[in-house]
Design a protein around this motif. Sequence first.
Motif, short mmCIF file in Angstrom:
data_model
loop_
_atom_site.label_atom_id
_atom_site.label_comp_id
_atom_site.label_asym_id
_atom_site.label_seq_id
_atom_site.Cartn_x
_atom_site.Cartn_y
_atom_site.Cartn_z
N GLU A 186 104.38 -10.85 -19.65
CA GLU A 186 105.39 -11.27 -18.69
C GLU A 186 104.76 -11.63 -17.35
OE1 GLU A 186 108.65 -11.92 -19.13
OE2 GLU A 186 108.11 -11.65 -21.24
N ARG A 187 103.84 -10.79 -16.88
CA ARG A 187 103.20 -11.06 -15.60
C ARG A 187 102.30 -12.30 -15.68
NH1 ARG A 187 103.85 -7.61 -11.23
NH2 ARG A 187 105.98 -6.84 -11.53
N GLY A 188 101.69 -12.52 -16.83
CA GLY A 188 100.87 -13.72 -17.01
C GLY A 188 101.71 -14.98 -16.91
N LYS A 189 102.85 -14.97 -17.59
CA LYS A 189 103.75 -16.13 -17.53
C LYS A 189 104.29 -16.32 -16.11
CE LYS A 189 106.27 -14.72 -21.04
NZ LYS A 189 107.35 -14.67 -22.05
N GLU A 190 104.62 -15.20 -15.46
CA GLU A 190 105.14 -15.28 -14.10
C GLU A 190 104.11 -15.89 -13.15
OE1 GLU A 190 106.84 -12.35 -10.55
OE2 GLU A 190 106.14 -11.49 -12.44
N ALA A 191 102.85 -15.49 -13.30
CA ALA A 191 101.79 -16.00 -12.44
C ALA A 191 101.60 -17.51 -12.64
CB ALA A 191 100.47 -15.27 -12.73
N ILE A 192 101.68 -17.95 -13.89
CA ILE A 192 101.54 -19.37 -14.18
C ILE A 192 102.71 -20.17 -13.59
CG2 ILE A 192 101.58 -21.08 -16.05
CD1 ILE A 192 100.06 -18.97 -17.75
N VAL A 193 103.91 -19.67 -13.80
CA VAL A 193 105.11 -20.36 -13.29
C VAL A 193 105.06 -20.45 -11.76
CG1 VAL A 193 107.60 -20.16 -12.98
CG2 VAL A 193 106.59 -19.81 -15.25
N GLN A 194 104.69 -19.35 -11.11
CA GLN A 194 104.64 -19.35 -9.65
C GLN A 194 103.61 -20.34 -9.13
OE1 GLN A 194 106.62 -17.58 -7.35
NE2 GLN A 194 107.82 -17.31 -9.22
N HIS A 195 102.46 -20.41 -9.79
CA HIS A 195 101.43 -21.35 -9.34
C HIS A 195 101.93 -22.78 -9.47
CE1 HIS A 195 97.43 -22.98 -8.54
NE2 HIS A 195 97.75 -23.89 -9.43
N ILE A 196 102.49 -23.13 -10.62
CA ILE A 196 102.97 -24.50 -10.83
C ILE A 196 104.10 -24.83 -9.86
CG2 ILE A 196 104.05 -26.07 -12.48
CD1 ILE A 196 101.11 -25.35 -13.08
N ARG A 197 104.99 -23.88 -9.61
CA ARG A 197 106.11 -24.12 -8.70
C ARG A 197 105.63 -24.42 -7.29
NH1 ARG A 197 110.10 -19.55 -8.16
NH2 ARG A 197 111.16 -21.12 -6.88
N PHE A 198 104.67 -23.65 -6.81
CA PHE A 198 104.28 -23.75 -5.41
C PHE A 198 103.10 -24.69 -5.16
CE2 PHE A 198 106.77 -19.88 -5.44
CZ PHE A 198 107.48 -19.98 -4.25
N SER A 199 102.23 -24.87 -6.15
CA SER A 199 101.03 -25.67 -5.93
C SER A 199 100.93 -26.90 -6.82
CB SER A 199 99.78 -24.81 -6.12
OG SER A 199 99.77 -23.73 -5.22
N LYS A 200 101.76 -26.98 -7.84
CA LYS A 200 101.72 -28.08 -8.81
C LYS A 200 100.28 -28.25 -9.31
CE LYS A 200 105.83 -30.64 -7.37
NZ LYS A 200 106.48 -30.69 -8.69
N THR A 201 99.74 -29.49 -9.26
CA THR A 201 98.38 -29.72 -9.76
C THR A 201 97.39 -29.90 -8.62
OG1 THR A 201 98.78 -32.12 -9.85
CG2 THR A 201 99.29 -30.84 -11.83
N PHE A 202 97.79 -29.52 -7.41
CA PHE A 202 96.97 -29.81 -6.24
C PHE A 202 96.06 -28.66 -5.82
CE2 PHE A 202 101.01 -32.24 -5.73
CZ PHE A 202 100.47 -33.49 -6.01
N ALA A 203 96.01 -27.59 -6.62
CA ALA A 203 95.16 -26.46 -6.27
C ALA A 203 94.43 -25.94 -7.50
CB ALA A 203 96.01 -25.35 -5.63
N PRO A 204 93.51 -26.72 -8.06
CA PRO A 204 92.81 -26.33 -9.28
C PRO A 204 91.98 -25.05 -9.13
CG PRO A 204 91.78 -28.27 -8.30
CD PRO A 204 93.07 -28.06 -7.59
#
Length: 277
Positions: free
Chosen positions: A147-165
């Motif tokens: 659950e925390r892994g999925k949450e971390a991924i979702v949060q990154h995509i929501r806030f940074s999209k593809t601009f923070a590799p």
Amino acid sequence: MENNEYQLDVEAIQDTYHYLELTFEQAEQVLKYETIRKGAFSKHMISVWEDWDYELLIFEGILNENQKIRFEDVRKQFHARHVEVTTKQDEESARWTDFHRAVIDYLKNSLIPSLLKQPSPAFPPAFHEDQIKIDYLKASYKVFLHERGKEAIVQHIRFSKTFAPNRWKQTLLAHYTKCLLPDYWTFECAMDAPTRSVAEYLKARLYHRSVEVVEFQSQKWREFKEFNRLNYEKFSEPIPGWHSETLNPFSEKDEMVHWAMSLLLLDKNAYGFYPID
């Protein structure tokens, strides 16, 4: 709301969006949107990208065609500037990728091998009379990790999209760290009632540890803290000027309990999660 105060609020909206030259009636409609948008703090946080999309939904039904053209021009400028800032911040954070890799290397090649020897130096054999409860807690922790892994991924995509590799990779590495060395404190905060009951039972059993086991755990905790200190100093940069630092909210006793429970949750296969390149 008093008429005068309302008048001032509407005029403030007109001033904020001066480039759109909103009529009073249009500004009234925007004010309703702003009231929701800037309402009291809640758990439902949205990213800047989502906020812009929400704004677009609202303004589409308020603006005339000429205003929409101006609105879109300014919107594109905001987007470009935010991407520029996000990209620059990501480049500046690149060194923290190696920070996380260093933690993983230490855990896999130094700390964890010393803890998983048989017979276990971290817990006496009698402790594993409660293996069913330990297995239950570990199974719950694995669900928590997913659950925390999925949450971390979702949060990154929501806030940074593809601009923070770089931060994307750091997100994955930080999560893998918690698979190697369980994060009991965060896990405890997310427990449901049955899991908490099992955890409290096992925590009570910690008082049955021998002096030798307690000392071994304490020594490993000191080694881990020292490694973290040196590793952080290696990759951090001095912060100029006045700044504040967060104090450790836990007593030494609390830290040792969290540490012991983290060791109890150790899994030699890192709960089935794989290393991140």
